[in-house]
Motif scaffolding. Structure first.
Motif, PDB file in Angstrom:
ATOM      1  N   ARG A 189       0.676  -1.227   0.211  1.00 35.91           N
ATOM      2  CA  ARG A 189      -0.080  -0.018   0.068  1.00 35.91           C
ATOM      3  C   ARG A 189       0.853   1.270  -0.082  1.00 35.91           C
ATOM      4  N   VAL A 190       0.053   2.335  -0.403  1.00 38.89           N
ATOM      5  CA  VAL A 190       1.262   3.418  -0.573  1.00 38.89           C
ATOM      6  C   VAL A 190       1.173   4.217   0.701  1.00 38.89           C
ATOM      7  N   ASP A 191       2.078   4.918   1.202  1.00 40.62           N
ATOM      8  CA  ASP A 191       2.060   5.646   2.362  1.00 40.62           C
ATOM      9  C   ASP A 191       1.897   7.131   2.229  1.00 40.62           C
ATOM     10  N   THR A 192       1.389   7.734   3.078  1.00 39.85           N
ATOM     11  CA  THR A 192       1.090   9.170   3.089  1.00 39.85           C
ATOM     12  C   THR A 192       2.007   9.904   3.879  1.00 39.85           C
ATOM     13  N   ARG A 193       2.728  10.771   3.404  1.00 42.18           N
ATOM     14  CA  ARG A 193       3.590  11.659   3.989  1.00 42.18           C
ATOM     15  C   ARG A 193       2.941  13.235   4.439  1.00 42.18           C
ATOM     16  N   GLN A 194       3.863  14.030   5.099  1.00 40.06           N
ATOM     17  CA  GLN A 194       3.456  15.357   5.191  1.00 40.06           C
ATOM     18  C   GLN A 194       3.326  15.887   3.819  1.00 40.06           C
ATOM     19  N   PRO A 195       2.318  16.827   3.387  1.00 34.80           N
ATOM     20  CA  PRO A 195       2.292  17.405   2.030  1.00 34.80           C
ATOM     21  C   PRO A 195       3.655  18.163   1.314  1.00 34.80           C
ATOM     22  N   ASP A 196       4.507  18.775   2.397  1.00 32.28           N
ATOM     23  CA  ASP A 196       5.843  19.489   1.915  1.00 32.28           C
ATOM     24  C   ASP A 196       6.542  18.485   1.443  1.00 32.28           C
ATOM     25  N   ASP A 197       6.899  17.280   2.304  1.00 35.23           N
ATOM     26  CA  ASP A 197       7.816  16.213   2.067  1.00 35.23           C
ATOM     27  C   ASP A 197       7.315  15.555   0.621  1.00 35.23           C
ATOM     28  N   ALA A 198       6.041  15.555   0.551  1.00 36.43           N
ATOM     29  CA  ALA A 198       5.622  14.711  -0.521  1.00 36.43           C
ATOM     30  C   ALA A 198       5.676  15.779  -1.803  1.00 36.43           C
ATOM     31  N   ARG A 199       5.533  16.783  -1.880  1.00 30.09           N
ATOM     32  CA  ARG A 199       5.795  17.666  -2.987  1.00 30.09           C
ATOM     33  C   ARG A 199       7.239  17.774  -3.224  1.00 30.09           C
ATOM     34  N   SER A 200       8.039  17.784  -2.213  1.00 27.12           N
ATOM     35  CA  SER A 200       9.564  17.976  -2.498  1.00 27.12           C
ATOM     36  C   SER A 200      10.168  16.472  -3.190  1.00 27.12           C
ATOM     37  N   ASP A 201       9.285  15.433  -2.798  1.00 28.70           N
ATOM     38  CA  ASP A 201       9.883  13.961  -3.313  1.00 28.70           C
ATOM     39  C   ASP A 201       9.498  13.830  -4.631  1.00 28.70           C
ATOM     40  N   ALA A 202       8.110  14.663  -4.908  1.00 32.46           N
ATOM     41  CA  ALA A 202       7.535  14.491  -6.090  1.00 32.46           C
ATOM     42  C   ALA A 202       8.354  15.355  -7.243  1.00 32.46           C
ATOM     43  N   ILE A 203       8.695  16.453  -6.924  1.00 30.49           N
ATOM     44  CA  ILE A 203       9.508  17.256  -7.618  1.00 30.49           C
ATOM     45  C   ILE A 203      10.891  16.737  -8.084  1.00 30.49           C
ATOM     46  N   ALA A 204      11.520  16.182  -6.949  1.00 28.37           N
ATOM     47  CA  ALA A 204      12.767  15.535  -7.191  1.00 28.37           C
ATOM     48  C   ALA A 204      12.651  14.321  -8.350  1.00 28.37           C
ATOM     49  N   ALA A 205      11.524  13.594  -8.142  1.00 31.61           N
ATOM     50  CA  ALA A 205      11.486  12.434  -8.839  1.00 31.61           C
ATOM     51  C   ALA A 205      11.281  12.898 -10.447  1.00 31.61           C
ATOM     52  N   LEU A 206      10.459  13.983 -10.734  1.00 31.48           N
ATOM     53  CA  LEU A 206      10.347  14.447 -11.886  1.00 31.48           C
ATOM     54  C   LEU A 206      11.564  15.296 -12.543  1.00 31.48           C
ATOM     55  N   GLU A 207      12.255  15.724 -11.698  1.00 31.95           N
ATOM     56  CA  GLU A 207      13.710  16.079 -12.485  1.00 31.95           C
ATOM     57  C   GLU A 207      14.676  15.008 -12.393  1.00 31.95           C
ATOM     58  N   ALA A 208      14.508  13.824 -11.790  1.00 31.32           N
ATOM     59  CA  ALA A 208      15.359  12.664 -12.151  1.00 31.32           C
ATOM     60  C   ALA A 208      15.053  12.100 -13.307  1.00 31.32           C
ATOM     61  N   LEU A 209      13.388  12.176 -13.872  1.00 26.10           N
ATOM     62  CA  LEU A 209      13.147  11.657 -14.893  1.00 26.10           C
ATOM     63  C   LEU A 209      13.471  12.767 -16.302  1.00 26.10           C
ATOM     64  N   GLY A 210      13.867  13.903 -15.979  1.00 27.15           N
ATOM     65  CA  GLY A 210      14.411  14.648 -17.135  1.00 27.15           C
ATOM     66  C   GLY A 210      13.667  16.074 -17.151  1.00 27.15           C
ATOM     67  N   TYR A 211      12.657  16.004 -16.276  1.00 23.17           N
ATOM     68  CA  TYR A 211      11.917  17.378 -16.340  1.00 23.17           C
ATOM     69  C   TYR A 211      12.788  18.789 -15.659  1.00 23.17           C
ATOM     70  N   ARG A 212      12.397  19.778 -16.069  1.00 21.44           N
ATOM     71  CA  ARG A 212      13.275  20.951 -15.530  1.00 21.44           C
ATOM     72  C   ARG A 212      12.454  21.396 -14.227  1.00 21.44           C
ATOM     73  N   ASN A 213      13.340  21.778 -13.603  1.00 18.95           N
ATOM     74  CA  ASN A 213      12.585  21.949 -12.109  1.00 18.95           C
ATOM     75  C   ASN A 213      11.393  22.889 -11.942  1.00 18.95           C
ATOM     76  N   LYS A 214      11.529  23.903 -12.958  1.00 16.06           N
ATOM     77  CA  LYS A 214      10.236  24.755 -13.320  1.00 16.06           C
ATOM     78  C   LYS A 214       8.910  23.999 -13.840  1.00 16.06           C
ATOM     79  N   ASP A 215       9.117  23.251 -14.558  1.00 15.79           N
ATOM     80  CA  ASP A 215       8.162  22.416 -15.186  1.00 15.79           C
ATOM     81  C   ASP A 215       7.640  21.348 -13.989  1.00 15.79           C
ATOM     82  N   ALA A 216       8.438  20.766 -13.293  1.00 17.31           N
ATOM     83  CA  ALA A 216       8.336  19.786 -12.384  1.00 17.31           C
ATOM     84  C   ALA A 216       7.349  20.324 -11.252  1.00 17.31           C
ATOM     85  N   ALA A 217       7.846  21.762 -10.498  1.00 20.34           N
ATOM     86  CA  ALA A 217       7.348  22.181  -9.724  1.00 20.34           C
ATOM     87  C   ALA A 217       5.841  22.832  -9.907  1.00 20.34           C
TER      88      ALA A 217
END
Length: 200
Positions: free
Chosen positions: A145-173
């Motif tokens: 099952r998927v865990d739930t993190r605090q919103p700020d942590d979840a957003r930071s992790d999501a942005i970092a993951a998208l950047e790792a996939l090749g997206y620019r920080n601005k687009d990912a954010a």
């Protein structure tokens, strides 16, 4: 070659997770389709893996099932597609849907996937068609099952993951901010929604 790992999930920060196998911590890169269904930290997890040795690094890639791993192996044989792009492709589209697009020669759907341009889509259709027939089985959902993190942590992790996939920080954010229209979304849920909006 390391073909499978079974151990305790210690950390999950897309696209890397840390798996404790008998006291040894393995850093494994995995597509987002794996992260969507990971159990909570501390749970036991089994991953089918692909081991890559380079001059400057030794990398482990993890998958929910053998089918997804074999699809990854077929992808990295395509001209111009390396492990990083293959991981991004499998993060942007489920394994069975990717196989269907290739079988149907549906390049229109393929170019909507992050990391796939028109030429790459055409190469995938041409070079992957014969290889698909040699891959046994089909994708199986990873239990957990998927865990739930605090919103700020979840957003930071999501942005970092998208950047790792090749997206620019601005687009990912921007994509993550747009996806975060509901409270208490996990990083995996944010990434899934952001990828869908970025693929449009």
């Amino acid at each position: 070659m390391i073909g499978q790992l079974r151990g305790t999930l210690l950390e999950k920060r897309p696209p890397v997770l840390l798996l404790d196998v008998n006291g040894v911590g393995y850093e494994v890169e995995a597509p987002m389709t794996v992260f969507y269904n990971l159990p909570d930290a501390g749970a036991e997890l089994t991953l089918h893996t692909h081991f890559v040795v380079r001059e400057d690094a030794q990398l482990l890639y993890g998958f929910a099932d053998r089918y997804e791993r074999e699809l990854f192996r077929a992808l990295i044989k395509v001209n111009g597609v390396g492990p990083k792009m293959a991981l991004a492709i499998l993060s942007g589209i489920e394994a069975d849907r990717l196989a269907r697009c290739i079988q149907d020669q549906d390049t229109t759907s393929l170019v909507k996937v992050p990391g796939i341009g028109k030429k790459t889509a055409e190469r995938l259709v041409i070079e992957m068609s014969d290889r698909l027939d040699k891959i046994d089985g089909g994708p199986v959902s990873l239990p957990g099952r998927v865990d739930t993190r605090q919103p700020d942590d979840a957003r930071s992790d999501a942005i970092a993951a998208l950047e790792a996939l090749g997206y620019r920080n601005k687009d990912a954010a921007a994509a993550v901010a747009k996806a975060a229209d509901e409270d208490d979304l996990s990083s995996e849920q944010l990434i899934r929604k952001a990828l869908k909006s970025l693929a449009r």
